[in-house]
Design a protein around this motif. Structure first.
Motif, PDB file in Angstrom:
ATOM      1  N   ALA A  33     -10.506   7.952 -25.292  1.00 45.15           N
ATOM      2  CA  ALA A  33     -11.082   6.746 -25.907  1.00 45.15           C
ATOM      3  C   ALA A  33     -10.935   6.797 -27.432  1.00 45.15           C
ATOM      4  CB  ALA A  33     -12.548   6.599 -25.515  1.00 45.15           C
ATOM      5  N   LYS A  34     -11.219   7.959 -28.021  1.00 46.74           N
ATOM      6  CA  LYS A  34     -11.085   8.094 -29.477  1.00 46.74           C
ATOM      7  C   LYS A  34      -9.627   7.981 -29.918  1.00 46.74           C
ATOM      8  CE  LYS A  34     -15.121  10.968 -30.479  1.00 46.74           C
ATOM      9  NZ  LYS A  34     -15.563  12.308 -30.919  1.00 46.74           N
ATOM     10  N   VAL A  35      -8.735   8.585 -29.144  1.00 49.91           N
ATOM     11  CA  VAL A  35      -7.309   8.509 -29.464  1.00 49.91           C
ATOM     12  C   VAL A  35      -6.855   7.056 -29.446  1.00 49.91           C
ATOM     13  CG1 VAL A  35      -4.982   9.063 -28.640  1.00 49.91           C
ATOM     14  CG2 VAL A  35      -6.747  10.852 -28.690  1.00 49.91           C
ATOM     15  N   ALA A  36      -7.226   6.330 -28.389  1.00 45.35           N
ATOM     16  CA  ALA A  36      -6.835   4.919 -28.264  1.00 45.35           C
ATOM     17  C   ALA A  36      -7.392   4.093 -29.418  1.00 45.35           C
ATOM     18  CB  ALA A  36      -7.311   4.360 -26.928  1.00 45.35           C
ATOM     19  N   LYS A  37      -8.666   4.316 -29.737  1.00 49.52           N
ATOM     20  CA  LYS A  37      -9.284   3.558 -30.827  1.00 49.52           C
ATOM     21  C   LYS A  37      -8.591   3.828 -32.153  1.00 49.52           C
ATOM     22  CE  LYS A  37     -13.679   2.552 -33.021  1.00 49.52           C
ATOM     23  NZ  LYS A  37     -15.112   2.776 -33.047  1.00 49.52           N
ATOM     24  N   MET A  38      -8.337   5.103 -32.440  1.00 51.75           N
ATOM     25  CA  MET A  38      -7.698   5.457 -33.704  1.00 51.75           C
ATOM     26  C   MET A  38      -6.258   4.922 -33.774  1.00 51.75           C
ATOM     27  SD  MET A  38      -7.451   9.205 -35.379  1.00 51.75           S
ATOM     28  CE  MET A  38      -8.002   9.290 -37.059  1.00 51.75           C
ATOM     29  N   ALA A  39      -5.578   4.877 -32.626  1.00 48.81           N
ATOM     30  CA  ALA A  39      -4.199   4.379 -32.576  1.00 48.81           C
ATOM     31  C   ALA A  39      -4.150   2.862 -32.500  1.00 48.81           C
ATOM     32  CB  ALA A  39      -3.468   4.985 -31.385  1.00 48.81           C
ATOM     33  N   ASN A  40      -5.328   2.266 -32.370  1.00 48.05           N
ATOM     34  CA  ASN A  40      -5.440   0.808 -32.292  1.00 48.05           C
ATOM     35  C   ASN A  40      -4.712   0.233 -31.072  1.00 48.05           C
ATOM     36  OD1 ASN A  40      -6.590  -1.528 -33.303  1.00 48.05           O
ATOM     37  ND2 ASN A  40      -4.785  -2.057 -34.521  1.00 48.05           N
ATOM     38  N   VAL A  41      -4.919   0.900 -29.938  1.00 48.26           N
ATOM     39  CA  VAL A  41      -4.375   0.420 -28.665  1.00 48.26           C
ATOM     40  C   VAL A  41      -5.485   0.484 -27.619  1.00 48.26           C
ATOM     41  CG1 VAL A  41      -2.021   1.209 -29.200  1.00 48.26           C
ATOM     42  CG2 VAL A  41      -3.539   2.684 -27.876  1.00 48.26           C
ATOM     43  N   SER A  42      -5.284  -0.188 -26.507  1.00 46.01           N
ATOM     44  CA  SER A  42      -6.288  -0.122 -25.438  1.00 46.01           C
ATOM     45  C   SER A  42      -6.177   1.236 -24.756  1.00 46.01           C
ATOM     46  CB  SER A  42      -6.074  -1.240 -24.422  1.00 46.01           C
ATOM     47  OG  SER A  42      -4.977  -0.950 -23.601  1.00 46.01           O
ATOM     48  N   PRO A  43      -7.298   1.752 -24.244  1.00 46.74           N
ATOM     49  CA  PRO A  43      -7.250   3.054 -23.565  1.00 46.74           C
ATOM     50  C   PRO A  43      -6.235   3.089 -22.419  1.00 46.74           C
ATOM     51  CG  PRO A  43      -9.517   2.470 -24.022  1.00 46.74           C
ATOM     52  CD  PRO A  43      -8.681   1.269 -24.386  1.00 46.74           C
ATOM     53  N   ALA A  44      -6.054   1.987 -21.727  1.00 42.27           N
ATOM     54  CA  ALA A  44      -5.090   1.946 -20.623  1.00 42.27           C
ATOM     55  C   ALA A  44      -3.660   2.164 -21.108  1.00 42.27           C
ATOM     56  CB  ALA A  44      -5.199   0.618 -19.884  1.00 42.27           C
TER      57      ALA A  44
END
Length: 192
Positions: A33-44
């Motif tokens: 979740a943190k990786v997705a948020k930081m990368a500005n993409v959806s977790p999926a």
């Protein structure tokens, strides 16, 4: 073509986010979740590129190891004498570690923890084949001690990570003069 570039950009953003999170809090802080948020993409979106967190970390390791090897063997010329080539590689590695602090820190973590699976670690080691081949050549020529590549690495390359950490903490300034002394100590530890 634009779609392919978007895909590459997303994968790159995910790897950069993972690198940053892991360097600032270890593997446990790099939740999907943190990786997705930081990368500005959806977790999926992560799962379009990586099977799971272990796959993400393994792929990051292989990408960083490939960049490290590319830098290490820049201007490498196998026809040069063993010491000349080793010096070139050693200083290239030092430059990478000084210039690419996040990547160097990550590789150091990978060397000191079991966060990379063994198959991936072995794949990463393949990037260093020219160095291992150089040492084999040096052993055959009688200019390098007949030691395992792991011992040669431990005495020559691994201390560099320690020096880089001390440099980052401001405890040891790695200017050219000190780098030259460090290289000489590394070479002296393995030469016959």
């Amino acid at each position: 073509m634009a779609q392919l570039q978007k895909s590459i950009d997303k994968r790159t953003a995910l790897l950069k986010a993972t690198l940053s999170l892991m360097n600032n809090g270890g593997i446990q802080s790099a939740s999907m979740a943190k990786v997705a948020k930081m990368a500005n993409v959806s977790p999926a979106t992560i799962y379009l590129f990586f099977e799971n967190k272990q796959d993400l970390v393994n792929q990051l390791y292989l990408d960083v190891k490939a960049s490290f090897a590319q830098a290490a063997f820049k201007e490498y010329n196998p026809s040069q004498p063993v010491k000349v080539n080793f010096e070139q590689i050693w200083f290239n590695m030092a430059k990478f570690k000084l210039d690419q602090k996040e990547e160097a820190s990550f590789l150091s973590q990978c060397d000191n923890t079991p966060m990379i699976d063994e198959e991936t670690r072995q794949q990463g080691l393949q990037h260093l084949t020219p160095l291992f081949d150089l040492w084999t050549q040096g052993i055959q020529q009688g200019v390098v001690k007949n030691l395992s590549p792991y011992l040669l690495y431990a005495f020559t390359i691994y201390p560099m990570a320690f020096l880089m950490n001390m440099n980052c903490k401001g405890l040891c300034h790695l200017d050219e003069k000190l780098q030259q002394k460090a290289f000489q100590a590394a070479w002296d530890s393995i030469k016959v």
